[in-house]
Design a protein around this motif. Sequence first.
Motif, PDB file in Angstrom:
ATOM      1  N   CYS A 278       0.839  -1.198   0.000  1.00 19.76           N
ATOM      2  CA  CYS A 278       0.000   0.000   0.000  1.00 19.76           C
ATOM      3  C   CYS A 278       0.875   1.249   0.000  1.00 19.76           C
ATOM      4  O   CYS A 278       2.016   1.231   0.493  1.00 19.76           O
ATOM      5  N   MET A 279       0.306   2.330  -0.499  1.00 19.96           N
ATOM      6  CA  MET A 279       1.007   3.617  -0.497  1.00 19.96           C
ATOM      7  C   MET A 279       0.018   4.744  -0.763  1.00 19.96           C
ATOM      8  O   MET A 279      -1.064   4.535  -1.334  1.00 19.96           O
ATOM      9  N   MET A 281      -0.005   8.254  -2.885  1.00 24.57           N
ATOM     10  CA  MET A 281       0.776   8.859  -3.965  1.00 24.57           C
ATOM     11  C   MET A 281      -0.006  10.023  -4.574  1.00 24.57           C
ATOM     12  O   MET A 281      -1.245  10.032  -4.597  1.00 24.57           O
ATOM     13  N   LEU A 293       5.725   1.070  -7.828  1.00 21.34           N
ATOM     14  CA  LEU A 293       6.504   0.102  -7.044  1.00 21.34           C
ATOM     15  C   LEU A 293       6.802  -1.088  -7.944  1.00 21.34           C
ATOM     16  O   LEU A 293       5.925  -1.539  -8.701  1.00 21.34           O
ATOM     17  N   CYS A 340      -3.682   0.144  -2.959  1.00 24.24           N
ATOM     18  CA  CYS A 340      -3.219  -1.106  -2.364  1.00 24.24           C
ATOM     19  C   CYS A 340      -3.357  -2.226  -3.395  1.00 24.24           C
ATOM     20  O   CYS A 340      -4.353  -2.273  -4.139  1.00 24.24           O
ATOM     21  N   LEU A 379      11.122   2.143  -5.763  1.00 24.48           N
ATOM     22  CA  LEU A 379       9.968   3.019  -5.931  1.00 24.48           C
ATOM     23  C   LEU A 379      10.260   4.000  -7.054  1.00 24.48           C
ATOM     24  O   LEU A 379      11.372   4.542  -7.146  1.00 24.48           O
ATOM     25  N   MET A 414       5.237  10.532  -2.787  1.00 17.67           N
ATOM     26  CA  MET A 414       4.808   9.280  -2.181  1.00 17.67           C
ATOM     27  C   MET A 414       4.967   9.373  -0.672  1.00 17.67           C
ATOM     28  O   MET A 414       5.888  10.025  -0.174  1.00 17.67           O
ATOM     29  N   VAL A 417       4.362   4.229   2.439  1.00 17.05           N
ATOM     30  CA  VAL A 417       4.635   2.999   1.685  1.00 17.05           C
ATOM     31  C   VAL A 417       4.866   1.866   2.684  1.00 17.05           C
ATOM     32  O   VAL A 417       5.813   1.910   3.483  1.00 17.05           O
ATOM     33  N   ASN A 418       4.006   0.852   2.651  1.00 18.57           N
ATOM     34  CA  ASN A 418       4.106  -0.288   3.567  1.00 18.57           C
ATOM     35  C   ASN A 418       3.815  -1.578   2.807  1.00 18.57           C
ATOM     36  O   ASN A 418       3.136  -1.572   1.771  1.00 18.57           O
ATOM     37  N   TRP A 449       7.032   2.049   6.651  1.00 20.70           N
ATOM     38  CA  TRP A 449       7.326   3.438   6.322  1.00 20.70           C
ATOM     39  C   TRP A 449       7.930   4.161   7.534  1.00 20.70           C
ATOM     40  O   TRP A 449       7.386   4.116   8.633  1.00 20.70           O
TER      41      TRP A 449
END
Length: 464
Positions: A278-279, A281, A293, A340, A379, A414, A417-418, A449
Amino acid sequence: MFPWRLARIVCVLLVYACLALASYDDIEVNYADPFYNEITQGETAEPTTPSPAPCNSPDLTKWDKMFSMLENSQMRENMLLQYAEDILKVEMGSLRSEILRFIAQYGGSCGAAMETAGRRIALQLESRLRDTLDLVKLGDQASAGKSVGNSNNMESMLQQLLTAAQAQASRLAKLEASCSSSPDARLGVNVKDGFQLPANGGGGHHVQEVTSQESALDQGLAALQQLKVEMEELLRSSRQGHLPAGCEMALIFPMRSRRIYTSVTPDVPLSLSSFTACMWMKPTAVSNKTVLLSYGSRRNPYEIQLLLSQNSAALFTVGGEAHLVEARGVASPGRWIHLCGAWSSEQGLATLWAGGKKVASTPGVAEGHVLPSGGSLQLGQEKNGCCPMTLSSGSGVAGFEGGFDSKLAFAGKMTGVNMWDRVLSEQEISQLAMSEGQSCNQRGNVVAWGITEMVPHGGAQFIY
């Protein structure tokens, strides 16, 4: 001669003494009780003539006389009370007529003044809010190198707007308090609570008008309180660099370049049979294929890819580009969006989430596949596996710059980010996608993150 004078003086003194004694006797006689109803001990009744009254009554005793005196005093007291009550009735009637006349003339002036003031305050706040939103749009369209300065300027403008809103709310509260403490406002309250207005209907119309004005003022105050809360929230977000979900830092990719990317070193090897990445952006621009990613090995550089497409689509692949999950209309330049991608090898189900909602799901994606370890995770770019891990001749930085393509590079911001080694539930992803919450504090166990090592290359950098 002297004895004769002495005798004359003695005679004069004797005369004065006799006169004084005579006057003293008169005073004592005059002080005698002249009342005809005196009651003395042992007094006997004298015979009287029969009364012409129809009812013959015995002679009054001392107790009868006492009761008569009490009755006379009670009667006088009742007369005085009746007289005072009549005076109060007349005065209250005249006061009531004066109050009603005063209310009919001045009752609505305070409510009209407060309504006008509230309308002016709303117009001023709306104008300032519109100016601030214009500045926000201008700040978002500015270059990435000036983002910190624009953030400071935005924070200053929002602080001024919040101060103005608080000042206007304070002035409106003072105006309301002055109207409430003024004579006409108090009289208006008394009219609604106790007095009955004239029967011609004018008074009832006035009460309805005042009630509607009070309702409008209450709504205006509630709107101001809500605006104050929104301004505080907007100010708090501006202090965090306009980052969502309570994030305190972000990665910025100022332009598309094969040298601009960020390498990630996972906390555990990526030998996974399921995962969720997930992130948050915010793209500056989107080309036909923009890499967010990517994870790949020398054998397959396209093990994991989270992409954007030019037609506002989000793409998600696992195990190669042949397995594609696509959702259209989920991303647009200049706007934060939470994405995600989740995949499970057991069922081969790949799911794409945008803004906390499931937008696409495809079964049979790399079913039974296990991600190989030892690959590279980055990334903003993808590695095509053409070049060995040596020092690049141009940049002097260890990496895979030779295998990057500027047309695939990401330009924008971004954060958050995880990556997890399991498929997150729908509720967990919805919580992560809440921009006004603190979901940035929920970190993954593969990539976390703010904890996992992330090294920006080229012009990529962290902003706070």
